[in-house]
Write a protein that holds these residues in place. Structure first.
Motif, PDB file in Angstrom:
ATOM      1  N   VAL A   1     -17.366 -48.156 -28.510  1.00 40.71           N
ATOM      2  CA  VAL A   1     -17.622 -48.309 -29.938  1.00 40.71           C
ATOM      3  C   VAL A   1     -16.763 -49.469 -30.437  1.00 40.71           C
ATOM      4  O   VAL A   1     -15.580 -49.565 -30.109  1.00 40.71           O
ATOM      5  CB  VAL A   1     -17.284 -47.003 -30.704  1.00 40.71           C
ATOM      6  N   LEU A   2     -17.361 -50.363 -31.204  1.00 39.30           N
ATOM      7  CA  LEU A   2     -16.720 -51.586 -31.707  1.00 39.30           C
ATOM      8  C   LEU A   2     -16.298 -52.497 -30.549  1.00 39.30           C
ATOM      9  O   LEU A   2     -15.329 -53.242 -30.651  1.00 39.30           O
ATOM     10  CB  LEU A   2     -15.530 -51.278 -32.616  1.00 39.30           C
ATOM     11  N   GLY A   3     -17.045 -52.441 -29.478  1.00 38.37           N
ATOM     12  CA  GLY A   3     -16.737 -53.268 -28.313  1.00 38.37           C
ATOM     13  C   GLY A   3     -17.995 -53.816 -27.689  1.00 38.37           C
ATOM     14  O   GLY A   3     -19.059 -53.849 -28.302  1.00 38.37           O
ATOM     15  N   SER A   4     -17.853 -54.245 -26.441  1.00 37.72           N
ATOM     16  CA  SER A   4     -18.975 -54.883 -25.766  1.00 37.72           C
ATOM     17  C   SER A   4     -18.917 -54.656 -24.268  1.00 37.72           C
ATOM     18  O   SER A   4     -17.944 -54.119 -23.730  1.00 37.72           O
ATOM     19  CB  SER A   4     -18.974 -56.381 -26.050  1.00 37.72           C
ATOM     20  N   ARG A   5     -19.944 -55.133 -23.641  1.00 39.23           N
ATOM     21  CA  ARG A   5     -20.080 -55.103 -22.188  1.00 39.23           C
ATOM     22  C   ARG A   5     -20.802 -56.392 -21.799  1.00 39.23           C
ATOM     23  O   ARG A   5     -21.728 -56.816 -22.478  1.00 39.23           O
ATOM     24  CB  ARG A   5     -20.897 -53.863 -21.839  1.00 39.23           C
ATOM     25  N   ARG A   6     -20.377 -57.010 -20.727  1.00 34.72           N
ATOM     26  CA  ARG A   6     -21.022 -58.246 -20.264  1.00 34.72           C
ATOM     27  C   ARG A   6     -22.061 -57.934 -19.203  1.00 34.72           C
ATOM     28  O   ARG A   6     -21.848 -57.086 -18.343  1.00 34.72           O
ATOM     29  CB  ARG A   6     -20.012 -59.231 -19.688  1.00 34.72           C
ATOM     30  N   VAL A   7     -23.164 -58.658 -19.264  1.00 34.51           N
ATOM     31  CA  VAL A   7     -24.238 -58.518 -18.288  1.00 34.51           C
ATOM     32  C   VAL A   7     -24.386 -59.860 -17.582  1.00 34.51           C
ATOM     33  O   VAL A   7     -24.719 -60.865 -18.214  1.00 34.51           O
ATOM     34  CB  VAL A   7     -25.572 -58.126 -18.971  1.00 34.51           C
ATOM     35  N   ALA A   8     -24.115 -59.885 -16.284  1.00 29.59           N
ATOM     36  CA  ALA A   8     -24.261 -61.112 -15.496  1.00 29.59           C
ATOM     37  C   ALA A   8     -25.741 -61.379 -15.261  1.00 29.59           C
ATOM     38  O   ALA A   8     -26.544 -60.453 -15.137  1.00 29.59           O
ATOM     39  CB  ALA A   8     -23.523 -60.969 -14.175  1.00 29.59           C
ATOM     40  N   ARG A   9     -26.085 -62.654 -15.217  1.00 28.85           N
ATOM     41  CA  ARG A   9     -27.460 -63.062 -14.941  1.00 28.85           C
ATOM     42  C   ARG A   9     -27.477 -63.938 -13.696  1.00 28.85           C
ATOM     43  O   ARG A   9     -26.479 -64.584 -13.377  1.00 28.85           O
ATOM     44  CB  ARG A   9     -28.028 -63.856 -16.119  1.00 28.85           C
ATOM     45  N   PRO A  10     -28.588 -63.985 -12.987  1.00 25.70           N
ATOM     46  CA  PRO A  10     -28.647 -64.824 -11.787  1.00 25.70           C
ATOM     47  C   PRO A  10     -28.452 -66.306 -12.106  1.00 25.70           C
ATOM     48  O   PRO A  10     -27.938 -67.062 -11.295  1.00 25.70           O
ATOM     49  CB  PRO A  10     -30.040 -64.578 -11.216  1.00 25.70           C
ATOM     50  N   GLN A  11     -28.864 -66.708 -13.304  1.00 27.38           N
ATOM     51  CA  GLN A  11     -28.713 -68.098 -13.734  1.00 27.38           C
ATOM     52  C   GLN A  11     -28.310 -68.103 -15.195  1.00 27.38           C
ATOM     53  O   GLN A  11     -28.825 -67.331 -15.990  1.00 27.38           O
ATOM     54  CB  GLN A  11     -30.035 -68.844 -13.557  1.00 27.38           C
ATOM     55  N   GLY A  12     -27.383 -68.964 -15.560  1.00 29.16           N
ATOM     56  CA  GLY A  12     -26.954 -69.064 -16.951  1.00 29.16           C
ATOM     57  C   GLY A  12     -25.749 -68.186 -17.246  1.00 29.16           C
ATOM     58  O   GLY A  12     -25.286 -67.420 -16.400  1.00 29.16           O
ATOM     59  N   LEU A  13     -25.249 -68.334 -18.456  1.00 31.84           N
ATOM     60  CA  LEU A  13     -24.089 -67.564 -18.897  1.00 31.84           C
ATOM     61  C   LEU A  13     -24.435 -66.088 -19.050  1.00 31.84           C
ATOM     62  O   LEU A  13     -25.594 -65.714 -19.199  1.00 31.84           O
ATOM     63  CB  LEU A  13     -23.581 -68.108 -20.233  1.00 31.84           C
ATOM     64  N   ASP A  14     -23.397 -65.254 -19.036  1.00 32.64           N
ATOM     65  CA  ASP A  14     -23.566 -63.821 -19.219  1.00 32.64           C
ATOM     66  C   ASP A  14     -24.116 -63.514 -20.608  1.00 32.64           C
ATOM     67  O   ASP A  14     -24.020 -64.326 -21.531  1.00 32.64           O
ATOM     68  CB  ASP A  14     -22.221 -63.094 -19.089  1.00 32.64           C
ATOM     69  N   VAL A  15     -24.664 -62.322 -20.735  1.00 37.70           N
ATOM     70  CA  VAL A  15     -25.103 -61.792 -22.023  1.00 37.70           C
ATOM     71  C   VAL A  15     -24.082 -60.740 -22.436  1.00 37.70           C
ATOM     72  O   VAL A  15     -23.653 -59.924 -21.621  1.00 37.70           O
ATOM     73  CB  VAL A  15     -26.510 -61.157 -21.906  1.00 37.70           C
ATOM     74  N   ALA A  16     -23.660 -60.771 -23.697  1.00 36.05           N
ATOM     75  CA  ALA A  16     -22.737 -59.771 -24.233  1.00 36.05           C
ATOM     76  C   ALA A  16     -23.561 -58.747 -25.002  1.00 36.05           C
ATOM     77  O   ALA A  16     -24.347 -59.104 -25.879  1.00 36.05           O
ATOM     78  CB  ALA A  16     -21.713 -60.430 -25.150  1.00 36.05           C
ATOM     79  N   VAL A  17     -23.385 -57.476 -24.649  1.00 33.40           N
ATOM     80  CA  VAL A  17     -24.081 -56.378 -25.331  1.00 33.40           C
ATOM     81  C   VAL A  17     -23.031 -55.631 -26.144  1.00 33.40           C
ATOM     82  O   VAL A  17     -22.040 -55.149 -25.601  1.00 33.40           O
ATOM     83  CB  VAL A  17     -24.770 -55.443 -24.321  1.00 33.40           C
ATOM     84  N   PHE A  18     -23.240 -55.559 -27.454  1.00 33.07           N
ATOM     85  CA  PHE A  18     -22.267 -55.007 -28.390  1.00 33.07           C
ATOM     86  C   PHE A  18     -22.735 -53.666 -28.942  1.00 33.07           C
ATOM     87  O   PHE A  18     -23.925 -53.414 -29.057  1.00 33.07           O
ATOM     88  CB  PHE A  18     -22.079 -55.953 -29.585  1.00 33.07           C
ATOM     89  N   ARG A  19     -21.758 -52.846 -29.344  1.00 34.76           N
ATOM     90  CA  ARG A  19     -22.042 -51.569 -30.012  1.00 34.76           C
ATOM     91  C   ARG A  19     -21.147 -51.473 -31.241  1.00 34.76           C
ATOM     92  O   ARG A  19     -19.927 -51.644 -31.136  1.00 34.76           O
ATOM     93  CB  ARG A  19     -21.752 -50.417 -29.059  1.00 34.76           C
ATOM     94  N   ASN A  20     -21.748 -51.207 -32.399  1.00 36.60           N
ATOM     95  CA  ASN A  20     -20.923 -51.076 -33.599  1.00 36.60           C
ATOM     96  C   ASN A  20     -20.629 -49.603 -33.882  1.00 36.60           C
ATOM     97  O   ASN A  20     -21.004 -48.724 -33.107  1.00 36.60           O
ATOM     98  CB  ASN A  20     -21.553 -51.802 -34.799  1.00 36.60           C
ATOM     99  N   ASP A  21     -19.973 -49.332 -34.999  1.00 34.14           N
ATOM    100  CA  ASP A  21     -19.560 -47.957 -35.310  1.00 34.14           C
ATOM    101  C   ASP A  21     -20.711 -47.067 -35.782  1.00 34.14           C
ATOM    102  O   ASP A  21     -20.533 -45.873 -35.968  1.00 34.14           O
ATOM    103  CB  ASP A  21     -18.418 -47.952 -36.335  1.00 34.14           C
ATOM    104  N   GLN A  22     -21.889 -47.630 -35.955  1.00 31.59           N
ATOM    105  CA  GLN A  22     -23.085 -46.872 -36.315  1.00 31.59           C
ATOM    106  C   GLN A  22     -24.000 -46.681 -35.094  1.00 31.59           C
ATOM    107  O   GLN A  22     -25.162 -46.320 -35.240  1.00 31.59           O
ATOM    108  CB  GLN A  22     -23.857 -47.595 -37.431  1.00 31.59           C
TER     109      GLN A  22
END
Length: 127
Positions: free
Chosen positions: A15-36
């Protein structure tokens, strides 16, 4: 090919944080979760100097870049005024506590963007 790729459980994102998702090509994607329990996904790159948004502070529907405190909207990827710029966003779907990202975007969206190279100025030897 499946239209959606499973990423993680919602509870795997702090909660109020994130997780990174690696991709085969390109920069990672950040997946965020808010307090709702809203879940959002952006390219893990601030439009200002390329800071890792996944290391930023989430508040409401925004994230503060850890490098220079730019505020980036999680819904749009747009920097808050007076700053200008935008980071690519990714479609998210949550079903039964599982987080999915659109497969086509994971493999092809914003794969050409890179993080700026920081460090000391390079000097060439004098002849």
């Amino acid at each position: 090919m499946n239209e959606w790729t499973p990423i993680c459980r919602i509870d795997d994102i702090p909660v109020l944080g994130s997780r990174r998702v690696a991709r085969p090509q390109g920069l990672d994607v950040a997946v965020f979760r808010n307090d709702q329990n809203g879940v959002f996904a952006l390219l893990d790159r601030c439009p200002h100097k390329g800071g890792p948004l996944s290391q930023g502070i989430v508040f409401g529907t925004s994230v503060a870049c850890p490098l220079h405190n730019w505020t980036i909207g999680l819904c749009t990827g747009q920097a808050a005024a007076p700053d200008e710029g935008c980071t690519p966003r990714f479609e998210v779907k949550c079903t039964d506590g599982q987080v999915f990202l659109k497969t086509a975007e994971l493999t092809g969206h914003a794969t050409d963007l890179t993080r700026p190279v920081a460090g000391p100025a390079r000097r060439t030897a004098c002849a």
